[in-house]
Design an enzyme around this catalytic site. Structure first.
Site, PDB file in Angstrom:
ATOM      1  N   SER A   1       0.834  -1.205   0.000  1.00  0.00           N
ATOM      2  CA  SER A   1       0.000   0.000   0.000  1.00  0.00           C
ATOM      3  C   SER A   1       0.868   1.254   0.000  1.00  0.00           C
ATOM      4  O   SER A   1       1.634   1.499   0.928  1.00  0.00           O
ATOM      5  CB  SER A   1      -0.917   0.006   1.231  1.00  0.00           C
ATOM      6  OG  SER A   1      -1.403   1.318   1.425  1.00  0.00           O
TER       7      SER A   1
ATOM      8  N   HIS B   1      -1.182  -1.217  -4.300  1.00  0.00           N
ATOM      9  CA  HIS B   1      -2.467  -0.873  -3.675  1.00  0.00           C
ATOM     10  C   HIS B   1      -2.533   0.638  -3.429  1.00  0.00           C
ATOM     11  O   HIS B   1      -1.665   1.203  -2.770  1.00  0.00           O
ATOM     12  CB  HIS B   1      -2.551  -1.646  -2.352  1.00  0.00           C
ATOM     13  CG  HIS B   1      -3.833  -1.539  -1.609  1.00  0.00           C
ATOM     14  ND1 HIS B   1      -4.924  -2.362  -1.842  1.00  0.00           N
ATOM     15  CD2 HIS B   1      -4.203  -0.717  -0.600  1.00  0.00           C
ATOM     16  CE1 HIS B   1      -5.903  -2.048  -1.007  1.00  0.00           C
ATOM     17  NE2 HIS B   1      -5.499  -1.048  -0.245  1.00  0.00           N
TER      18      HIS B   1
ATOM     19  N   ASP C   1      -4.772   3.719  -1.866  1.00  0.00           N
ATOM     20  CA  ASP C   1      -5.844   4.021  -0.918  1.00  0.00           C
ATOM     21  C   ASP C   1      -6.356   5.433  -1.116  1.00  0.00           C
ATOM     22  O   ASP C   1      -5.690   6.403  -0.747  1.00  0.00           O
ATOM     23  CB  ASP C   1      -5.320   3.876   0.509  1.00  0.00           C
ATOM     24  CG  ASP C   1      -5.033   2.443   0.876  1.00  0.00           C
ATOM     25  OD1 ASP C   1      -5.995   1.649   0.922  1.00  0.00           O
ATOM     26  OD2 ASP C   1      -3.860   2.110   1.097  1.00  0.00           O
TER      27      ASP C   1
ATOM     28  N   MET D   1      -8.990   8.253  -0.086  1.00  0.00           N
ATOM     29  CA  MET D   1      -9.871   8.591   1.047  1.00  0.00           C
ATOM     30  C   MET D   1     -10.455   9.984   0.859  1.00  0.00           C
ATOM     31  O   MET D   1      -9.736  10.898   0.438  1.00  0.00           O
ATOM     32  CB  MET D   1      -9.068   8.576   2.346  1.00  0.00           C
ATOM     33  CG  MET D   1      -8.361   7.266   2.608  1.00  0.00           C
ATOM     34  SD  MET D   1      -7.414   7.361   4.134  1.00  0.00           S
ATOM     35  CE  MET D   1      -6.557   5.789   4.077  1.00  0.00           C
TER      36      MET D   1
ATOM     37  N   HIS E   1      -8.232   0.956  -3.897  1.00  0.00           N
ATOM     38  CA  HIS E   1      -9.160   0.800  -2.773  1.00  0.00           C
ATOM     39  C   HIS E   1      -9.787   2.162  -2.472  1.00  0.00           C
ATOM     40  O   HIS E   1      -9.127   3.044  -1.929  1.00  0.00           O
ATOM     41  CB  HIS E   1      -8.347   0.255  -1.577  1.00  0.00           C
ATOM     42  CG  HIS E   1      -9.134   0.120  -0.319  1.00  0.00           C
ATOM     43  ND1 HIS E   1      -8.528  -0.069   0.909  1.00  0.00           N
ATOM     44  CD2 HIS E   1     -10.468   0.117  -0.074  1.00  0.00           C
ATOM     45  CE1 HIS E   1      -9.453  -0.162   1.847  1.00  0.00           C
ATOM     46  NE2 HIS E   1     -10.639  -0.046   1.275  1.00  0.00           N
TER      47      HIS E   1
ATOM     48  N   MET F   1     -11.984   4.486  -0.458  1.00  0.00           N
ATOM     49  CA  MET F   1     -12.670   4.710   0.818  1.00  0.00           C
ATOM     50  C   MET F   1     -13.410   6.037   0.697  1.00  0.00           C
ATOM     51  O   MET F   1     -13.072   7.043   1.329  1.00  0.00           O
ATOM     52  CB  MET F   1     -11.648   4.720   1.957  1.00  0.00           C
ATOM     53  CG  MET F   1     -11.193   3.314   2.316  1.00  0.00           C
ATOM     54  SD  MET F   1      -9.610   3.312   3.164  1.00  0.00           S
ATOM     55  CE  MET F   1      -8.523   3.320   1.750  1.00  0.00           C
TER      56      MET F   1
ATOM     57  N   MET G   1     -11.311  -5.775   5.522  1.00  0.00           N
ATOM     58  CA  MET G   1     -10.513  -4.825   6.311  1.00  0.00           C
ATOM     59  C   MET G   1     -10.214  -5.461   7.662  1.00  0.00           C
ATOM     60  O   MET G   1     -11.120  -5.896   8.367  1.00  0.00           O
ATOM     61  CB  MET G   1     -11.283  -3.521   6.525  1.00  0.00           C
ATOM     62  CG  MET G   1     -11.376  -2.593   5.319  1.00  0.00           C
ATOM     63  SD  MET G   1      -9.819  -2.182   4.524  1.00  0.00           S
ATOM     64  CE  MET G   1      -8.874  -1.449   5.851  1.00  0.00           C
TER      65      MET G   1
ATOM     66  N   ASP H   1      -6.394  -6.429   4.403  1.00  0.00           N
ATOM     67  CA  ASP H   1      -5.785  -5.098   4.429  1.00  0.00           C
ATOM     68  C   ASP H   1      -5.871  -4.505   5.834  1.00  0.00           C
ATOM     69  O   ASP H   1      -6.965  -4.308   6.361  1.00  0.00           O
ATOM     70  CB  ASP H   1      -6.534  -4.211   3.422  1.00  0.00           C
ATOM     71  CG  ASP H   1      -5.956  -2.811   3.292  1.00  0.00           C
ATOM     72  OD1 ASP H   1      -4.889  -2.541   3.852  1.00  0.00           O
ATOM     73  OD2 ASP H   1      -6.613  -1.995   2.612  1.00  0.00           O
TER      74      ASP H   1
END
Ligand code: DX5
Ligand code: ZN
Length: 217
Positions: free
Chosen positions: A9, A34, A36, A38, A67, A69, A138, A176
């Site tokens: 990540s 990966h 992330d 957000m 991913h 979020m 998660m 994760d």
């Protein structure tokens, strides 16, 4: 021995020197990278968005595992695709019409993943499992790197493994949050196929070795 998909990540990378960290990823045994994303609404933190993802796409030779979020991820399918994303992962808790979202991700030419928060039981996926390529469980509450692994995740992996096998599917199980070289073996034995690791990789003195360890647990 089954092939483990390792997806470091980028959240724990040095954003002042991304080129160096991406070069390390390119030289590593990592299978995917990966990312992330957000939004400060779905999770209490904001990370990065499309300009950074486009920059990563230019420099990274590994497939991008994104991913999201964010609330209403279905609004961004085309933009996520345009960043060279291989797999677009949305939270079950963030997309009301999940089946439609999964269809749109596939129509855009990406693989589709669905993520569950620690408090969401795997049983909610029963009727969507055959439509998706990956489930991300998660193992911390999403929003931050460097948190402690939630042990209950092990039981969730086992239950999900049974559901997937019972339906004769090849859906990937990804974990994760708080993953490291010490707990990786337990996760794989419970039925996981793919491991995400942020701080365990990027905060290590020798990230290439940690990635190799995760790949060969
Ligand atoms: C957390 C993110 C993770 C994060 C994991 O919300 O989804 O991908 O980077 O970080 P570690 O491996 O440090 O727990
Ligand atoms: Zn993540």
């Amino acid at each position: 021995m089954k092939e483990i998909i390792v997806s470091p990540s980028l959240l724990s990378a040095d954003f002042g020197c991304l080129e160096k960290d991406l070069d390390m990823i390119n030289r590593s045994d990592a299978d995917w990278l990966h990312l992330d994303v957000m939004d400060g609404v779905f999770v209490p933190n904001i990370s990065f968005g499309f300009p950074i993802m486009k920059y990563v796409q230019k420099l990274c030779k590994k497939p991008l595992d994104v991913h999201l979020m964010i609330v209403q991820p279905e609004r961004y399918v085309a933009q996520v695709r345009d960043c060279g994303t291989m797999l677009m992962n949305v939270h079950y808790e963030a997309s009301t019409h999940l089946h439609r979202t999964v269809q749109e991700i596939h129509q855009a030419g990406m693989k589709a993943g669905v993520t569950l928060n620690p408090s969401t039981p795997v049983s909610v996926l029963e009727d969507i499992l055959c439509e998706i390529d990956m489930v991300l469980l998660m193992s911390v509450n999403p929003g931050f790197g460097g948190q402690k692994f939630i042990p209950r995740t092990i039981e969730k992996i086992k239950t999900l493994r049974e559901m997937i096998d019972k339906q004769g599917l090849s859906t990937i199980i990804q974990i994760d949050g708080g993953v490291n070289a010490e707990n990786a073996h337990t996760l794989i034995t419970a039925g996981a196929d793919s491991l995400v690791a942020g701080s365990a990789v990027f905060n290590a003195p020798d990230p290439l070795t940690v990635i190799r360890q995760l790949k060969n647990v």
